[in-house]
Design an enzyme around this catalytic site. Structure first.
Site, PDB file in Angstrom:
ATOM      1  CE  LYS A  33      -3.908  -2.148   2.428  1.00  0.00           C
ATOM      2  NZ  LYS A  33      -4.756  -2.087   3.651  1.00  0.00           N
ATOM      3  CG  PHE A  73     -13.259   1.752   7.676  1.00  0.00           C
ATOM      4  CD1 PHE A  73     -12.756   1.177   6.525  1.00  0.00           C
ATOM      5  CD2 PHE A  73     -14.018   0.968   8.533  1.00  0.00           C
ATOM      6  CE1 PHE A  73     -12.997  -0.155   6.218  1.00  0.00           C
ATOM      7  CE2 PHE A  73     -14.273  -0.371   8.238  1.00  0.00           C
ATOM      8  CZ  PHE A  73     -13.763  -0.930   7.075  1.00  0.00           C
ATOM      9  NE  ARG A 110      -5.442 -12.026   4.899  1.00  0.00           N
ATOM     10  CZ  ARG A 110      -6.188 -10.917   4.933  1.00  0.00           C
ATOM     11  NH1 ARG A 110      -6.427 -10.229   3.819  1.00  0.00           N
ATOM     12  NH2 ARG A 110      -6.675 -10.463   6.054  1.00  0.00           N
ATOM     13  CE1 TYR A 127      -9.217  -2.685   0.723  1.00  0.00           C
ATOM     14  CE2 TYR A 127      -8.510  -0.621  -0.265  1.00  0.00           C
ATOM     15  CZ  TYR A 127      -8.217  -1.780   0.423  1.00  0.00           C
ATOM     16  OH  TYR A 127      -6.928  -2.051   0.823  1.00  0.00           O
ATOM     17  CG  ASN A 161      -3.519  -2.668   7.000  1.00  0.00           C
ATOM     18  OD1 ASN A 161      -3.335  -2.172   5.884  1.00  0.00           O
ATOM     19  ND2 ASN A 161      -4.616  -3.335   7.324  1.00  0.00           N
ATOM     20  CD  GLU A 202      -8.562  -8.980  -3.664  1.00  0.00           C
ATOM     21  OE1 GLU A 202      -9.245  -8.417  -2.809  1.00  0.00           O
ATOM     22  OE2 GLU A 202      -7.500  -9.587  -3.391  1.00  0.00           O
ATOM     23  CG  HIS A 226      -5.161  -5.973  -0.437  1.00  0.00           C
ATOM     24  ND1 HIS A 226      -6.363  -6.004   0.233  1.00  0.00           N
ATOM     25  CD2 HIS A 226      -5.298  -6.852  -1.473  1.00  0.00           C
ATOM     26  CE1 HIS A 226      -7.184  -6.833  -0.374  1.00  0.00           C
ATOM     27  NE2 HIS A 226      -6.561  -7.366  -1.419  1.00  0.00           N
ATOM     28  NE  ARG A 245      -2.306  -5.979   6.949  1.00  0.00           N
ATOM     29  CZ  ARG A 245      -3.472  -6.426   6.502  1.00  0.00           C
ATOM     30  NH1 ARG A 245      -4.134  -7.349   7.180  1.00  0.00           N
ATOM     31  NH2 ARG A 245      -3.980  -5.945   5.384  1.00  0.00           N
ATOM     32  CB  THR A 284      -7.580  -6.473   9.578  1.00  0.00           C
ATOM     33  OG1 THR A 284      -8.118  -7.526   8.773  1.00  0.00           O
ATOM     34  CG2 THR A 284      -7.896  -5.130   8.947  1.00  0.00           C
TER      35      THR A 284
HETATM   36  O1  DGI Z   1      -8.245  -7.970   4.257  1.00  0.00           O
HETATM   37  P1  DGI Z   1      -7.756  -6.961   5.268  1.00  0.00           P
HETATM   38  O2  DGI Z   1      -6.973  -5.828   4.644  1.00  0.00           O
HETATM   39  O3  DGI Z   1      -7.021  -7.584   6.424  1.00  0.00           O
HETATM   40  O4  DGI Z   1      -9.055  -6.315   5.951  1.00  0.00           O
HETATM   41  P2  DGI Z   1     -10.464  -5.864   5.377  1.00  0.00           P
HETATM   42  O5  DGI Z   1     -10.712  -6.360   3.998  1.00  0.00           O
HETATM   43  O6  DGI Z   1     -11.480  -6.195   6.429  1.00  0.00           O
HETATM   44  O7  DGI Z   1     -10.344  -4.261   5.353  1.00  0.00           O
HETATM   45  C1  DGI Z   1      -9.700  -3.607   4.278  1.00  0.00           C
HETATM   46  C2  DGI Z   1      -8.890  -2.473   4.842  1.00  0.00           C
HETATM   47  O8  DGI Z   1      -9.758  -1.513   5.429  1.00  0.00           O
HETATM   48  C3  DGI Z   1      -7.948  -2.874   5.969  1.00  0.00           C
HETATM   49  O9  DGI Z   1      -6.731  -3.366   5.476  1.00  0.00           O
HETATM   50  C4  DGI Z   1      -7.800  -1.590   6.738  1.00  0.00           C
HETATM   51  C5  DGI Z   1      -9.127  -0.917   6.565  1.00  0.00           C
HETATM   52  N1  DGI Z   1     -10.002  -1.149   7.728  1.00  0.00           N
HETATM   53  C6  DGI Z   1     -10.677  -2.285   8.035  1.00  0.00           C
HETATM   54  N2  DGI Z   1     -11.384  -2.125   9.166  1.00  0.00           N
HETATM   55  C7  DGI Z   1     -11.145  -0.843   9.563  1.00  0.00           C
HETATM   56  C8  DGI Z   1     -10.270  -0.233   8.645  1.00  0.00           C
HETATM   57  N3  DGI Z   1      -9.846   1.055   8.755  1.00  0.00           N
HETATM   58  C9  DGI Z   1     -10.287   1.753   9.799  1.00  0.00           C
HETATM   59  N4  DGI Z   1      -9.856   3.016   9.925  1.00  0.00           N
HETATM   60  N5  DGI Z   1     -11.135   1.234  10.739  1.00  0.00           N
HETATM   61  C10 DGI Z   1     -11.607  -0.059  10.662  1.00  0.00           C
HETATM   62  O10 DGI Z   1     -12.365  -0.525  11.519  1.00  0.00           O
END
Ligand code: DGI
Length: 154
Positions: A12, A60, A88, A52, A115, A131, A118, A105, A94
């Site tokens: 990212k 968010f 993963r 997304y 973080n 994707e 992706h 991470r 996450t």
């Molecule tokens: O697949 P991941 O990246 O681990 O997680 P995801 O698909 O649930 O969420 C995508 C991205 O969105 C994640 O990498 C960071 C962000 N995100 C997810 N949950 C939250 C968030 N950002 C904020 N600020 N707060 C959240 O609760």
């Protein structure tokens, strides 16, 4: 042996700006995964909103789209046995704060909204292929053998 598959990974904008591309690529190479596609690129708003899309109704979402479009990313496709699950497990949770040391991470991040990386979700079957299709054309993915493949697999 688990089936070989391809999975989508992206450093990212925070990872790019912090100079972590090489570190992250090394981890997957060292594991024995094979890089079959790579693209240094900028994500536009349409692509960000599609990528997304599952989070469109989350509070968010707008911040996430702004962040992922804020600077260049390094998109990759990695291939190997059970690649989506294995990647993963190397990425961690996450939230970096909940990610064990030894994960990307957990070693390289501190904040949920920054973080670093992706990776396709192994709990969402088909997300890897969706994707890959979103970010890469077929001709951008290269079929070849790594010279060490005979030593990586039984
Ligand atoms: O697949 P991941 O990246 O681990 O997680 P995801 O698909 O649930 O969420 C995508 C991205 O969105 C994640 O990498 C960071 C962000 N995100 C997810 N949950 C939250 C968030 N950002 C904020 N600020 N707060 C959240 O609760």
């Amino acid at each position: 042996m688990s089936e070989r598959e391809r999975t989508f990974v992206m450093v990212k904008p925070d990872g790019v700006q912090r100079g972590l591309i090489g570190e992250i690529v090394s981890r997957f190479e060292d594991r024995g995964l094979k890089l079959v596609g790579g693209k240094f690129m900028r994500i536009d708003r349409d692509l960000a909103e599609e990528h997304y899309g599952e989070h469109a109704d989350k509070p968010f979402f707008e911040g996430l789209v702004e962040f992922i479009t804020s600077g260049p990313v390094f998109a990759m496709v990695w291939e190997g046995a059970d690649a989506t699950r294995q990647v993963r497990s190397m990425v961690g949770e996450t939230d970096p704060a909940e990610s064990p040391a030894g994960t990307i991470r957990g070693d390289l991040g501190l904040d949920l909204g920054r973080n670093v990386i992706h990776a396709s979700d192994h709990e969402d079957p088909g997300s890897n292929e969706r994707e890959i299709d979103l970010f890469f054309d077929d001709e951008e993915l290269i079929d070849y053998d790594r010279v060490d493949e005979g030593w990586l697999y039984e």
